[in-house]
Scaffold this motif. Structure first.
Motif, PDB file in Angstrom:
ATOM      1  N   GLU A  10       0.820  -1.202   0.000  1.00  0.00           N
ATOM      2  CA  GLU A  10       0.000   0.000   0.000  1.00  0.00           C
ATOM      3  C   GLU A  10       0.862   1.263   0.000  1.00  0.00           C
ATOM      4  OE1 GLU A  10      -3.349   2.157  -0.391  1.00  0.00           O
ATOM      5  OE2 GLU A  10      -3.227  -0.033  -0.447  1.00  0.00           O
ATOM      6  N   SER A  11       2.021   1.203   0.680  1.00  0.00           N
ATOM      7  CA  SER A  11       2.952   2.339   0.669  1.00  0.00           C
ATOM      8  C   SER A  11       3.426   2.619  -0.742  1.00  0.00           C
ATOM      9  CB  SER A  11       4.161   2.047   1.568  1.00  0.00           C
ATOM     10  OG  SER A  11       3.781   1.892   2.918  1.00  0.00           O
ATOM     11  N   LEU A  12       3.779   1.574  -1.467  1.00  0.00           N
ATOM     12  CA  LEU A  12       4.224   1.734  -2.854  1.00  0.00           C
ATOM     13  C   LEU A  12       3.111   2.327  -3.715  1.00  0.00           C
ATOM     14  CD1 LEU A  12       6.112  -1.654  -3.256  1.00  0.00           C
ATOM     15  CD2 LEU A  12       7.172   0.604  -3.164  1.00  0.00           C
ATOM     16  N   SER A  13       1.879   1.885  -3.473  1.00  0.00           N
ATOM     17  CA  SER A  13       0.757   2.383  -4.277  1.00  0.00           C
ATOM     18  C   SER A  13       0.521   3.867  -4.042  1.00  0.00           C
ATOM     19  CB  SER A  13      -0.511   1.586  -3.959  1.00  0.00           C
ATOM     20  OG  SER A  13      -1.091   1.992  -2.733  1.00  0.00           O
ATOM     21  N   ARG A  14       0.913   4.377  -2.866  1.00  0.00           N
ATOM     22  CA  ARG A  14       0.736   5.801  -2.572  1.00  0.00           C
ATOM     23  C   ARG A  14       1.883   6.638  -3.127  1.00  0.00           C
ATOM     24  NH1 ARG A  14      -2.899   6.448   2.841  1.00  0.00           N
ATOM     25  NH2 ARG A  14      -4.191   4.601   2.459  1.00  0.00           N
ATOM     26  N   ILE A  15       2.896   5.958  -3.627  1.00  0.00           N
ATOM     27  CA  ILE A  15       3.988   6.637  -4.327  1.00  0.00           C
ATOM     28  C   ILE A  15       3.726   6.654  -5.822  1.00  0.00           C
ATOM     29  CG2 ILE A  15       6.452   6.501  -4.893  1.00  0.00           C
ATOM     30  CD1 ILE A  15       6.843   5.195  -2.113  1.00  0.00           C
ATOM     31  N   SER A  16       3.278   5.514  -6.353  1.00  0.00           N
ATOM     32  CA  SER A  16       3.044   5.376  -7.793  1.00  0.00           C
ATOM     33  C   SER A  16       2.054   4.250  -8.046  1.00  0.00           C
ATOM     34  CB  SER A  16       4.370   5.076  -8.506  1.00  0.00           C
ATOM     35  OG  SER A  16       4.153   4.710  -9.859  1.00  0.00           O
ATOM     36  N   ASP A  17       1.254   4.390  -9.098  1.00  0.00           N
ATOM     37  CA  ASP A  17       0.339   3.315  -9.482  1.00  0.00           C
ATOM     38  C   ASP A  17       1.088   2.145 -10.119  1.00  0.00           C
ATOM     39  OD1 ASP A  17      -1.881   4.735  -8.628  1.00  0.00           O
ATOM     40  OD2 ASP A  17      -2.177   5.694 -10.582  1.00  0.00           O
ATOM     41  N   PHE A  27       9.935  -2.371   7.630  1.00  0.00           N
ATOM     42  CA  PHE A  27      10.487  -1.920   6.353  1.00  0.00           C
ATOM     43  C   PHE A  27      10.750  -0.431   6.406  1.00  0.00           C
ATOM     44  CE2 PHE A  27       5.836  -1.710   5.702  1.00  0.00           C
ATOM     45  CZ  PHE A  27       5.676  -0.393   5.286  1.00  0.00           C
ATOM     46  N   ALA A  28      11.555   0.031   5.474  1.00  0.00           N
ATOM     47  CA  ALA A  28      11.867   1.450   5.327  1.00  0.00           C
ATOM     48  C   ALA A  28      11.585   1.877   3.899  1.00  0.00           C
ATOM     49  CB  ALA A  28      13.334   1.718   5.672  1.00  0.00           C
ATOM     50  N   VAL A  29      11.146   3.118   3.744  1.00  0.00           N
ATOM     51  CA  VAL A  29      10.948   3.727   2.427  1.00  0.00           C
ATOM     52  C   VAL A  29      12.034   4.785   2.257  1.00  0.00           C
ATOM     53  CG1 VAL A  29       9.363   4.965   0.913  1.00  0.00           C
ATOM     54  CG2 VAL A  29       8.456   3.361   2.614  1.00  0.00           C
TER      55      VAL A  29
END
Length: 361
Positions: free
Chosen positions: A131-138, A289-291
């Motif tokens: 979900e974190s990735l989805s809030r960065i890019s589709d 995890f870390a972003v």
């Protein structure tokens, strides 16, 4: 008051979205000082992304460090007791940036779940990573691996420790030729590394490959977790990839890495780190995890068409009270605004207004 994301920098905008996400799942914010005793990092240098740590001597003579990592501090300060400790962080770390290769103050966001880690806790962390990735890019993908499976397959080869380290390096590089050069009977390992793709295709092949192996319990757990994520709607964004590995002195079990289209390196990395907990005298399990927000500069470079929504040019004769009222009205309307009483230079703006003593133009 709701924050207007338009006025934030790209990394701040992403951090705000992620903070809201983690809070929604019961994660409390962890705050720490900019400094930590250097000894904490010296003992765990292999755990750090980079062993370049900025140090200084405190007034009491202790060697201190500008924090290059947050996880180590969280583990150090978390009580080793029952239940779950769920924290997220939104901290600046100080290390060599992956984008500039120079020392930088980097905003980093992530979360840690420490304590009685069960299948749900692992699944939730993986879901929040996706979900974190989805809030960065589709356009993203989350690669998931199982270190216990990789480790068991290498154990069965009975190789020396230096060869084992070389094999792990070759696995991380997907270097099939290198694996065969290091060990003649490594066909199972080569096939394991070659397995990559959607869970519903990889898991059956993995079960067949490891039939009769003591790793089947780990494979079945991985299958349950990935199946739950698929039911939650993330199935087409998750791949199984056994080349995703981390230092096995610290990590175990499920590890993962996240990618977004437009950035050549992983922007998210995480996994279970029970061995780090043990090394630091803790009995609890842990996963997190870390972003890496600094890497997102490549994604957003040139992606924003305007520096500001509204450029408001004004005459010097306009009353100060009028300027304040006009600026507030635009900002409270949800747009960013720049007031300029002269030449705005190369500022990029969506629309321009002019304010004179006689009124708006």
């Amino acid at each position: 008051m709701k924050i207007n994301e338009n006025i934030l920098k790209n990394d701040e905008r992403v951090a705000l979205r992620l903070r809201d996400l983690y809070r929604a799942y019961g994660y409390a914010q962890y705050k720490m000082s900019k400094f930590e005793e250097y000894d904490l990092y010296a003992k765990n240098k292999d755990f750090l992304i980079s062993d370049n740590v900025i140090t200084f001597t405190d007034t009491n003579g202790k060697l201190m460090a500008l924090k290059p990592d947050v996880t180590l501090s969280i583990v150090k300060n978390t009580k080793d007791e029952g239940g779950l400790h769920k924290v997220y962080y939104d901290e600046n770390v100080y290390r060599v940036s992956g984008s500039s290769r120079a020392y930088r103050e980097i905003m980093q966001t992530g979360l840690e779940c420490i304590g009685d880690i069960d299948d749900y806790a692992i699944t939730e962390v993986l879901m929040l990573a996706a979900e974190s990735l989805s809030r960065i890019s589709d356009d993203y993908v989350l690669d998931v691996s199982e270190l216990d499976v990789v480790s068991a397959v290498i154990d069965e080869l009975g190789v020396a420790e230096d060869t084992r380290a070389a094999l792990l390096s070759a696995v991380g590089e997907k270097n099939i030729h290198g694996i065969r050069e290091l060990c003649e009977n490594a066909e199972t390992l080569c096939r394991l590394v070659s397995l990559q793709g959607a869970p519903d295709r990889v898991i059956p092949a993995l079960k067949e490959l490891l039939s009769g192996s003591r790793t089947l319990l780990a494979v079945e757990r991985l299958e349950r977790i990935l199946s739950a994520l698929q039911m939650a709607g993330y199935g087409d964004r998750i791949r199984v990839d056994f080349s995703v590995i981390d230092d096995m002195n610290y990590y175990n079990g499920i590890v993962f890495k996240g990618f977004v289209n437009g950035v050549p390196a992983g922007v998210l990395s995480g996994g279970q780190y029970d061995r780090l907990m043990g090394k630091m005298g803790k009995k609890s399990g842990a996963i997190g995890f870390a972003v890496y927000l600094d890497l997102l500069e490549r994604l957003y470079d040139g992606g924003r068409e305007y520096d500001v929504d509204v450029l408001l040019l004004y005459d010097k004769a306009v009353a100060l009270e009028t300027l304040v009222q006009k600026a507030r009205a635009i900002a409270q309307g949800g747009e960013s605004v720049m007031l300029c009483g002269g030449n705005p230079g190369e500022l990029r703006y969506k629309r321009r207004l002019t304010l004179t003593a006689g009124g708006d133009d």
